[in-house]
Design an enzyme around this catalytic site. Structure first.
Site, PDB file in Angstrom:
ATOM      1  N   THR A  13      -9.333  62.366 115.889  1.00  0.00           N
ATOM      2  CA  THR A  13      -8.324  61.660 115.075  1.00  0.00           C
ATOM      3  C   THR A  13      -8.608  60.155 115.038  1.00  0.00           C
ATOM      4  OG1 THR A  13      -6.736  63.322 115.784  1.00  0.00           O
ATOM      5  CG2 THR A  13      -5.830  61.350 114.779  1.00  0.00           C
ATOM      6  N   ILE A 136       0.162  48.241 116.360  1.00  0.00           N
ATOM      7  CA  ILE A 136       0.846  46.946 116.538  1.00  0.00           C
ATOM      8  C   ILE A 136      -0.002  46.053 117.456  1.00  0.00           C
ATOM      9  CG2 ILE A 136       2.943  45.809 117.353  1.00  0.00           C
ATOM     10  CD1 ILE A 136       4.412  48.476 117.112  1.00  0.00           C
ATOM     11  N   LYS A 205       1.753  52.776 129.069  1.00  0.00           N
ATOM     12  CA  LYS A 205       1.754  51.600 128.191  1.00  0.00           C
ATOM     13  C   LYS A 205       2.591  50.468 128.787  1.00  0.00           C
ATOM     14  CE  LYS A 205       1.169  54.640 124.191  1.00  0.00           C
ATOM     15  NZ  LYS A 205       1.912  55.520 123.262  1.00  0.00           N
ATOM     16  N   GLY A 302      -1.420  57.810 115.255  1.00  0.00           N
ATOM     17  CA  GLY A 302      -2.023  58.237 113.988  1.00  0.00           C
ATOM     18  C   GLY A 302      -3.413  57.651 113.827  1.00  0.00           C
TER      19      GLY A 302
HETATM   20  N1  HSE Z   1       1.132  60.332 121.967  1.00  0.00           N
HETATM   21  C1  HSE Z   1       1.207  58.936 121.682  1.00  0.00           C
HETATM   22  C2  HSE Z   1       2.499  58.677 120.942  1.00  0.00           C
HETATM   23  C3  HSE Z   1       0.034  58.526 120.865  1.00  0.00           C
HETATM   24  O1  HSE Z   1       3.110  59.621 120.444  1.00  0.00           O
HETATM   25  O2  HSE Z   1       2.929  57.532 120.882  1.00  0.00           O
HETATM   26  C4  HSE Z   1      -0.162  57.052 120.774  1.00  0.00           C
HETATM   27  O3  HSE Z   1      -0.399  56.459 122.014  1.00  0.00           O
END
Ligand code: HSE
Length: 436
Positions: A13, A136, A205, A302
């Site tokens: 992806t 972002i 994150k 995405g």
């Molecule tokens: N699985 C993660 C989300 C993908 O849905 O935010 C992006 O880090």
């Protein structure tokens, strides 16, 4: 000037999106970078050529270690994900003197300290903009745009899949499992979707954001994590009646005692912009002492949005190839020798407000007993509603909002309330943040 050669690890992806963006926008990218950037090599076992542009000029192999060892490759772009072999590949690339771009938040959150130390020694860059909030540019904003500030706190919707599930449940009354399946089909969800719904992905994150904001080492193991799987539709409705929305937030705040690092469902006032971030979109609210509140919004997952961040990193690295490594932007925003040992607080020491929902017997004295327990724990009630009884029995839902209190005091109070004979089942607790 010679073109910069990129070796792509993975053509799925994000890898596919990265190739397509680099090919499609090649001329404009060269004008920005000051030289051409080409994907010369790629490693992939399974890919769909019909979705990929410019494949004819890419040498494709099966073994990612071959790309990492190839002397022609200047920048290795790791888009395989997961811990292993991603870590071994990145460490090998650094050892071979290559710059690395990665979208791998799990890798950076868990092994970033070691990776950055190795990169520092070799004078190479490891860039990871795509690891947090997809397209972002939040890492660039924190590391560079806001570098004048003392950051007070960050609150973010940083998992697109979780936000998509909550939005569809609220707006269309859809079933949890059904929405999750759609997120997987759209390529948003992690390989193991419990990482999305249990908050692990958001914790990866948030760990990265906290380090960049406060100049502390990455400490994923200290992040408090609670998922969205226990949120019930009635909580969404009751929250709305109080003027709130439920969002799955990552919150990190610097207090006098230390750094809060927590991911959990959160009630936030519906009038806040971030309360209206829906679907797969992400948003990160950063409060700095000089700038005040700033909000960053965009697609958090995405193919092309994530590729946008990956390619921006590749361009940054290409621009910096000829600069002195000691003059580059530090990996974790602060100079490597300047990271502080400010402790990450245990959840017991975090102060926040709460939404509580419990099912209680509809008889005299029950409310007084509950209020007594809360008062004994120093918890002040902000608002309360007793709902209509159902047809089936004499039990009613009781929902309330409290003022701020230490989590440890709330844990004690909840245990006592659950011990009352007139209270059925467990108490649902959702933390509340004003974000003002
Ligand atoms: N699985 C993660 C989300 C993908 O849905 O935010 C992006 O880090």
């Amino acid at each position: 000037m010679k073109p910069v050669k990129v070796g792509l690890l993975g053509l799925g992806t994000v890898g596919g999106g990265t190739l397509n963006v680099l090919v499609r926008n090649a001329q404009e990218i060269a004008r920005r970078a000051g030289r051409e950037i080409v994907v010369s090599h790629a490693a992939a076992r399974d890919y769909d050529p019909s979705q990929l542009e410019g494949l004819e000029s890419v040498e494709i192999c099966n073994d990612a270690f071959d790309v990492v060892a190839n002397p022609e490759v200047d920048i290795v772009v790791e888009l395989i994900g997961g811990y292993s072999p991603a870590k071994e590949l990145v460490m090998k690339a650094i050892e071979n003197g290559k710059h690395v771009v990665t979208a791998n938040k799990a890798l950076i959150a868990l092994h970033g300290n070691e990776i950055f130390t190795a990169a520092q020694k070799q004078g190479v860059t490891v860039a990871f903009e795509a690891a947090v909030a997809g397209g972002i540019p939040i890492i660039k904003a924190l590391r560079e745009g806001l570098s004048a500030n003392h950051i007070n706190w960050i609150a973010g919707i940083i998992n697109g899949t979780g936000n998509f599930i909550l939005t569809e449940m609220k707006e269309k009354g859809r079933d949890f499992a059904d929405v999750l399946k759609e997120a997987q089909e759209l390529g948003y969800a992690e390989a193991d979707p419990t990482f999305d719904v249990e908050g692990i992905d958001a914790a990866h994150k948030l760990t990265i954001l906290a380090s960049l904001a406060f100049g502390i080492p990455l400490q994923f193991e200290k992040c408090f994590t609670e998922g969205i799987s226990k949120i019930e539709p009635q909580d969404v409705t009751y929250a709305e009646e109080f003027g709130y929305r439920i969002k799955h937030l990552g919150v990190t705040r610097k207090t006098e005692a230390g750094v809060e690092l927590r991911v959990h469902p959160t009630l936030i006032p519906e009038k806040r912009l971030i309360a209206n971030v829906n679907g797969v979109m992400n948003a990160v609210l950063v409060n700095g002492d000089a700038v005040g509140p700033t909000l960053y919004y965009g697609a958090g997952a995405g193919s092309l949005p994530t590729a946008s961040a990956v390619v921006a990193d590749v361009i940054d690295v290409a621009r910096a190839l000829t600069t002195d490594p000691t003059n580059r932007v530090p990996h974790l925003a602060f100079q490597p020798g300047e990271l502080s040992d400010t402790p990450v607080l245990s959840m017991d020491d975090v102060e926040t407000a709460y939404y509580l929902r419990m099912t209680v017997e509809d008889k005299a004295g029950v409310l007084a007993a509950i209020a007594g327990i809360l008062s004994e724990a120093g918890i002040s009630i902000d608002a309360m509603q007793q709902k209509e009884p159902g047809d089936a029995d004499d039990y009613v839902p009781l929902v309330m909002l409290t003022h701020n209190v230490r989590e440890a005091a709330m844990n004690t109070a909840i245990a006592k309330i659950e011990g009352l004979a007139a209270v059925r089942g467990s108490v649902t607790r959702i933390r509340v943040e004003q974000l003002s």
